[in-house]
Design an enzyme around this catalytic site. Structure first.
Site, mmCIF file in Angstrom:
data_model
loop_
_atom_site.group_PDB
_atom_site.id
_atom_site.type_symbol
_atom_site.label_atom_id
_atom_site.label_comp_id
_atom_site.label_asym_id
_atom_site.label_seq_id
_atom_site.Cartn_x
_atom_site.Cartn_y
_atom_site.Cartn_z
ATOM 1 N N TYR A 173 14.994 14.180 9.139
ATOM 2 C CA TYR A 173 16.249 14.761 8.697
ATOM 3 C C TYR A 173 16.470 14.436 7.221
ATOM 4 O O TYR A 173 15.639 13.810 6.574
ATOM 5 C CB TYR A 173 17.391 14.300 9.597
ATOM 6 C CG TYR A 173 17.216 14.749 11.034
ATOM 7 C CD1 TYR A 173 16.967 16.097 11.329
ATOM 8 C CD2 TYR A 173 17.274 13.850 12.093
ATOM 9 C CE1 TYR A 173 16.779 16.521 12.638
ATOM 10 C CE2 TYR A 173 17.085 14.272 13.406
ATOM 11 C CZ TYR A 173 16.840 15.603 13.676
ATOM 12 O OH TYR A 173 16.649 16.026 14.967
ATOM 13 N N CYS A 229 25.137 10.242 23.486
ATOM 14 C CA CYS A 229 23.941 9.515 23.910
ATOM 15 C C CYS A 229 24.286 8.040 23.911
ATOM 16 O O CYS A 229 24.902 7.529 22.984
ATOM 17 C CB CYS A 229 22.782 9.788 22.949
ATOM 18 S SG CYS A 229 21.227 9.052 23.433
ATOM 19 N N LEU A 255 10.698 4.615 24.360
ATOM 20 C CA LEU A 255 10.037 4.400 25.643
ATOM 21 C C LEU A 255 10.207 2.961 26.141
ATOM 22 O O LEU A 255 9.280 2.358 26.659
ATOM 23 C CB LEU A 255 8.560 4.784 25.553
ATOM 24 C CG LEU A 255 8.282 6.270 25.304
ATOM 25 C CD1 LEU A 255 6.794 6.542 25.247
ATOM 26 C CD2 LEU A 255 8.941 7.135 26.370
ATOM 27 N N GLN A 284 26.820 7.453 15.108
ATOM 28 C CA GLN A 284 25.676 7.679 14.219
ATOM 29 C C GLN A 284 25.970 8.938 13.411
ATOM 30 O O GLN A 284 26.232 9.999 13.978
ATOM 31 C CB GLN A 284 24.405 7.865 15.049
ATOM 32 C CG GLN A 284 23.148 8.067 14.229
ATOM 33 C CD GLN A 284 21.978 8.459 15.121
ATOM 34 O OE1 GLN A 284 21.853 9.620 15.504
ATOM 35 N NE2 GLN A 284 21.135 7.500 15.458
ATOM 36 N N ARG A 337 19.182 3.834 10.787
ATOM 37 C CA ARG A 337 18.001 4.195 11.581
ATOM 38 C C ARG A 337 16.942 4.760 10.651
ATOM 39 O O ARG A 337 17.219 5.642 9.826
ATOM 40 C CB ARG A 337 18.365 5.221 12.659
ATOM 41 C CG ARG A 337 17.136 5.891 13.298
ATOM 42 C CD ARG A 337 17.429 6.525 14.632
ATOM 43 N NE ARG A 337 17.470 5.511 15.679
ATOM 44 C CZ ARG A 337 17.299 5.779 16.982
ATOM 45 N NH1 ARG A 337 17.081 7.010 17.396
ATOM 46 N NH2 ARG A 337 17.350 4.811 17.869
#
Length: 332
Positions: free
Chosen positions: A158, A2, A277, A76, A206
């Site tokens: 997570y 990604c 977004l 990541q 994150r």
């Protein structure tokens, strides 16, 4: 993989910025997403991982290719916790038991993600030590593979987010209960990664800034957590949200999480990334140029448009180099 990109607010290039002495400037950052630190930490059986030397060797080819094209390679690292052992999304994403290629997930408390999910095994202190070392080892393997930026995934329900949120951490020992206790294990993982990663290169974290559920993790707890992350040398906090429980009411809309990045940046004095977004060049430029965040992280828009940086540069009046093979198509 990604792809993520960030703009520094000046219309000259797309890159990760404002990380002090560890800045990586003048290039796009391309980051692998949710790379598992152990087999049990995968979301699905098909996830990539970085728990072995063999995996590092393969990733070295990818990181080298990224550098060859004048971009910065990032990774990541993650552990899925109770959300592990599921089918790939395009096959429904349902939980997998051991008879169908699945395995026993682990979590801070034996609380499944949703109805039909496997009840995770409550982690012991030995499990915590093992997983902490798995994150540290992943950082070592990532460095060997040639990555220059590493991000520790502590969001989206997570494992490390599960320790942070009172919705998922029901422990009564020193790893649960108070905010101080719930921060303890994620901070120890962040510290272990920071100690393994070269001092000259950035470590990102994150987070989900809120669970979007009353009584869950929220922005004020995120700010307190970010203060502790700053103390141990984390360079940037990437502010996402949600993912803890399946029935959260998320008010999704263009840039709906950018204000979280702005609040953490203002209250803590740490660099932040905005995500969620963000699809239009002017939107990304406005977020960074007005000081809401130091970087904009873009994922799905790159899947829709791999040449988004070139299109964005043109719309912002910036002349960027095109791949030589495509220069004939570059707009005049």
């Amino acid at each position: 993989m990604c792809q993520y990109s960030a703009v520094d607010g000046t219309p000259t290039d797309w890159h990760l910025v404002h990380l002090g002495s560890r800045a990586i400037g003048g290039a796009a950052l391309v980051m692998t997403e949710a790379t598992a630190v152990s087999p049990e930490g995968r979301i699905t059986p098909f996830d990539t991982g970085i728990w072995s030397q063999e995996q590092a060797t393969v990733f070295r080819k990818i990181a080298g290719f990224i550098r060859q094209h004048r971009a910065v390679a990032g990774i990541q690292i993650a552990h899925a916790g109770r959300k592990a052992s599921t089918e790939v999304p395009w096959r429904g994403g349902k939980p997998l038991d051991s008879g169908n290629g699945g395995w026993q997930p682990v979590a801070p408390s034996p609380v499944p993600f949703a109805e039909g999910y496997i009840v995770p095994r409550e982690m012991t202190e030995a499990d915590m030590e093992r997983i902490r070392e798995a994150f540290a080892a992943a950082a070592r393997h990532g460095q060997e593979a040639g990555f220059e930026v590493i991000e520790v995934h502590m969001a989206h329900g997570y494992l490390l987010h599960e320790y942070l949120s009172p919705l998922t951490n029901r422990r009564t020992d020193v790893w649960g209960g108070s905010l101080e206790n719930r921060l303890r294990f994620p901070l120890s993982v962040a510290r272990a990664v920071r100690e393994e990663w070269p001092e000259s290169l950035p470590v990102l974290v994150r987070v989900s800034a809120t669970d979007w559920v009353e009584g869950g993790w929220d922005l004020q707890q995120t700010i307190a957590f970010a203060r502790e992350l700053k103390k141990i040398g984390i360079d940037m906090v990437d502010c996402s949200s949600g993912g803890t429980v399946p029935d959260a009411k998320v008010p999704a809309g263009p840039g709906f999480q950018a204000h979280f990045a702005a609040a953490v940046r203002r209250e803590v004095g740490i660099a932040t990334g905005a995500v969620g977004l963000i699809t239009e060049p002017a939107q990304a430029e406005q977020i960074v140029s007005t000081g809401m965040a130091d970087a904009v992280m873009i994922g799905r828009e790159f899947l829709r448009d791999p040449y988004w940086p070139l299109h964005a540069a043109r719309s912002l009046g910036v002349d960027m180099p095109w791949p030589p093979q495509y220069e004939r198509a570059k707009p005049l």
